[in-house]
Design an enzyme around this catalytic site. Structure first.
Site, short mmCIF file in Angstrom:
data_model
loop_
_atom_site.label_atom_id
_atom_site.label_comp_id
_atom_site.label_asym_id
_atom_site.label_seq_id
_atom_site.Cartn_x
_atom_site.Cartn_y
_atom_site.Cartn_z
N CYS A 3 -1.78 -31.31 -1.41
CA CYS A 3 -0.75 -32.22 -1.90
C CYS A 3 -0.06 -32.93 -0.73
CB CYS A 3 0.23 -31.46 -2.79
SG CYS A 3 1.15 -32.53 -3.90
N HIS A 47 -3.38 -28.05 -6.65
CA HIS A 47 -2.79 -26.89 -5.97
C HIS A 47 -3.57 -25.60 -6.28
CE1 HIS A 47 1.11 -28.53 -4.53
NE2 HIS A 47 0.90 -29.41 -5.48
N GLU A 70 -3.34 -22.82 -4.80
CA GLU A 70 -2.45 -21.65 -4.62
C GLU A 70 -1.62 -21.39 -5.87
OE1 GLU A 70 -1.72 -24.61 -3.79
OE2 GLU A 70 0.44 -24.96 -3.60
#
Lengths: 234, 83
Positions: free
Chosen positions: A88, A205, A207
Site C-alpha cells: 500500500c 494487504h 498482513e
C-alpha cells in the site's frame, strides 16, 4: 536453525507497521521495528515497508518518505539483492524511490476503498509467491485512495515482457476485466516486482489476511513463500 | 532574492479524475463552454540568491528531484525578483 529476520519500517503516519510486525512474529520469525530516522538496518533477511500515510501523504504519497535516512539504507539493501516488500503506502514509497517503475495515482472514482478484493496470482516466479499456483484467485483486502497504478505504454510492455506483473485485480472466478478493477489501475495491476525480482510492491494487504481470526487467510502463502525462499538460502 | 512560482501538472497523457469531476460540476452549473479541466499544484518558493542563473538551476533541480514525479507530472516556473 536461526530465525528469519524481518525489519519493519515505521514512518510518522505509518499505521500498518504493527500488523506487518505481528504476522512474521506469530509465524516464528524474528521481527524488528526500524524508525525512519535510523541510519542503519538490523541485519534483515526481509524488509517490509508498511501501509499508512507516511509524512501525512504531503506533496505526493511516499514522496517525502523517500528522502528519509532509512530509505537510503533500504535502497542499498535492495540493490544488493535483499528482499523488500512494500504494501500500500509502502508500494507508493517504492515507486517514488525508483526501486519500482510507475506511480500510484488517485483512484479513478476519487473514493477511498476499503474492502475484500480478489486478485489473481500472475507470476509465481518470485520469492514472494513461489508457493501459490499460477492464476490462483486469492482474497486480500484493499484500503486506499491512491492505488491506481500507472505506467506509460513502453513501461507496461516491459513489465509484461519480463513477467513482472505479480498480481492483477479480478473477480471470484479469476476474470480480469474493467468490472473487477476497483481503482482504474492500468492493466488491472495490483502488484509488481522489479526486474531482479527481489522487490515487490502491492496495494492489497496480505498482513490483514494471514491469521485464523480473520475471514481470509490467503496472505499466509505469501509469508510462507518468503520463508521458504529465505530458508533455502540461509 | 527571487520568488519562484512553480506549477506542477499531470501530463496530458495521464488521466485526471478530479478534473473530470470538476468539468461535470461546471456543466451542471451551466458553464457549458468548458470542455476540459486539469488540476495542477502551485508552489511559491523564496530563493535566497541574487544570481538569476543560480536561482534557475536551483528551481529546475527542485522540480526534478522533489516537487514533481517525472513519471506522471510536468512542471513550469516563473522567477521574479523580490527585495
Amino acid at each position: 536453525m536461526s530465525k528469519i529476520r524481518f525489519n519493519v519500517l515505521t514512518f510518522p503516519g505509518s499505521n500498518c507497521d504493527h500488523d506487518s510486525y505481528w504476522i512474521p512474529t506469530i509465524r516464528g520469525n524474528n521481527a524488528e521495528f526500524i524508525w525512519h530516522k535510523d541510519s542503519y538496518l538490523k541485519d534483515p533477511d526481509v524488509i517490509i515497508i508498511p501501509g499508512g500515510f507516511s509524512y501525512g501523504d504531503y506533496l505526493r504519497c511516499g514522496a517525502i518518505a523517500k528522502f528519509s535516512p532509512i530509505m537510503q539504507e533500504v535502497i542499498k539493501f535492495a540493490n544488493k539483492g535483499g528482499l523488500v516488500i512494500g504494501i500500500c503506502n509502502g508500494f507508493q514509497i517504492l515507486t517514488e524511490s525508483g526501486l519500482l517503475p510507475g506511480a500510484l495515482m488517485m483512484n479513478k472514482h476519487l473514493q477511498f476503498i476499503c474492502k475484500h478484493q480478489y486478485i489473481s496470482v500472475e507470476s509465481t516466479d518470485t520469492p514472494f509467491t513461489n508457493l501459490y499456483e499460477k492464476k490462483q484467485v486469492i482474497d486480500i483486502p484493499i484500503a486506499h485512495k491512491e492505488g491506481s497504478y500507472y505506467i506509460d505504454n513502453e513501461g507496461l510492455k516491459s513489465l509484461q515482457d519480463n513477467d513482472q506483473i505479480v498480481f492483477r485485480y479480478c473477480n471470484e472466478h479469476g476474470q480480469i476485466d474493467l468490472e473487477a478493477n476497483p481503482n482504474g489501475a492500468i492493466d488491472n495491476i495490483a502488484g509488481i516486482v522489479n526486474q531482479k525480482r527481489n522487490v515487490l510492491g502491492m496495494m492489497p494487504h496480505p498482513e490483514r489476511a494471514s491469521e485464523s481470526i480473520v475471514s481470509s487467510q490467503d496472505g499466509k502463502t505469501l509469508f510462507a513463500s518468503i520463508e521458504k525462499w529465505v530458508k533455502e538460502r540461509l | 532574492m527571487f520568488k519562484a512560482k512553480i506549477f506542477v501538472s499531470l501530463k496530458q497523457s495521464v488521466l485526471d479524475p478530479q478534473g473530470q469531476v470538476i468539468t461535470n460540476a461546471l456543466h451542471s452549473q451551466g458553464f457549458d463552454s468548458v470542455v476540459e479541466t486539469r488540476v495542477s499544484k502551485y508552489f511559491e518558493l523564496l530563493i535566497n540568491t541574487m544570481d538569476i542563473e543560480k536561482a534557475e538551476e536551483e528551481v529546475k533541480n527542485i522540480c526534478d528531484k522533489v516537487l514533481a514525479n517525472p513519471n506522471t507530472e510536468s512542471w513550469k516556473y516563473e522567477l521574479e525578483g523580490v527585495k
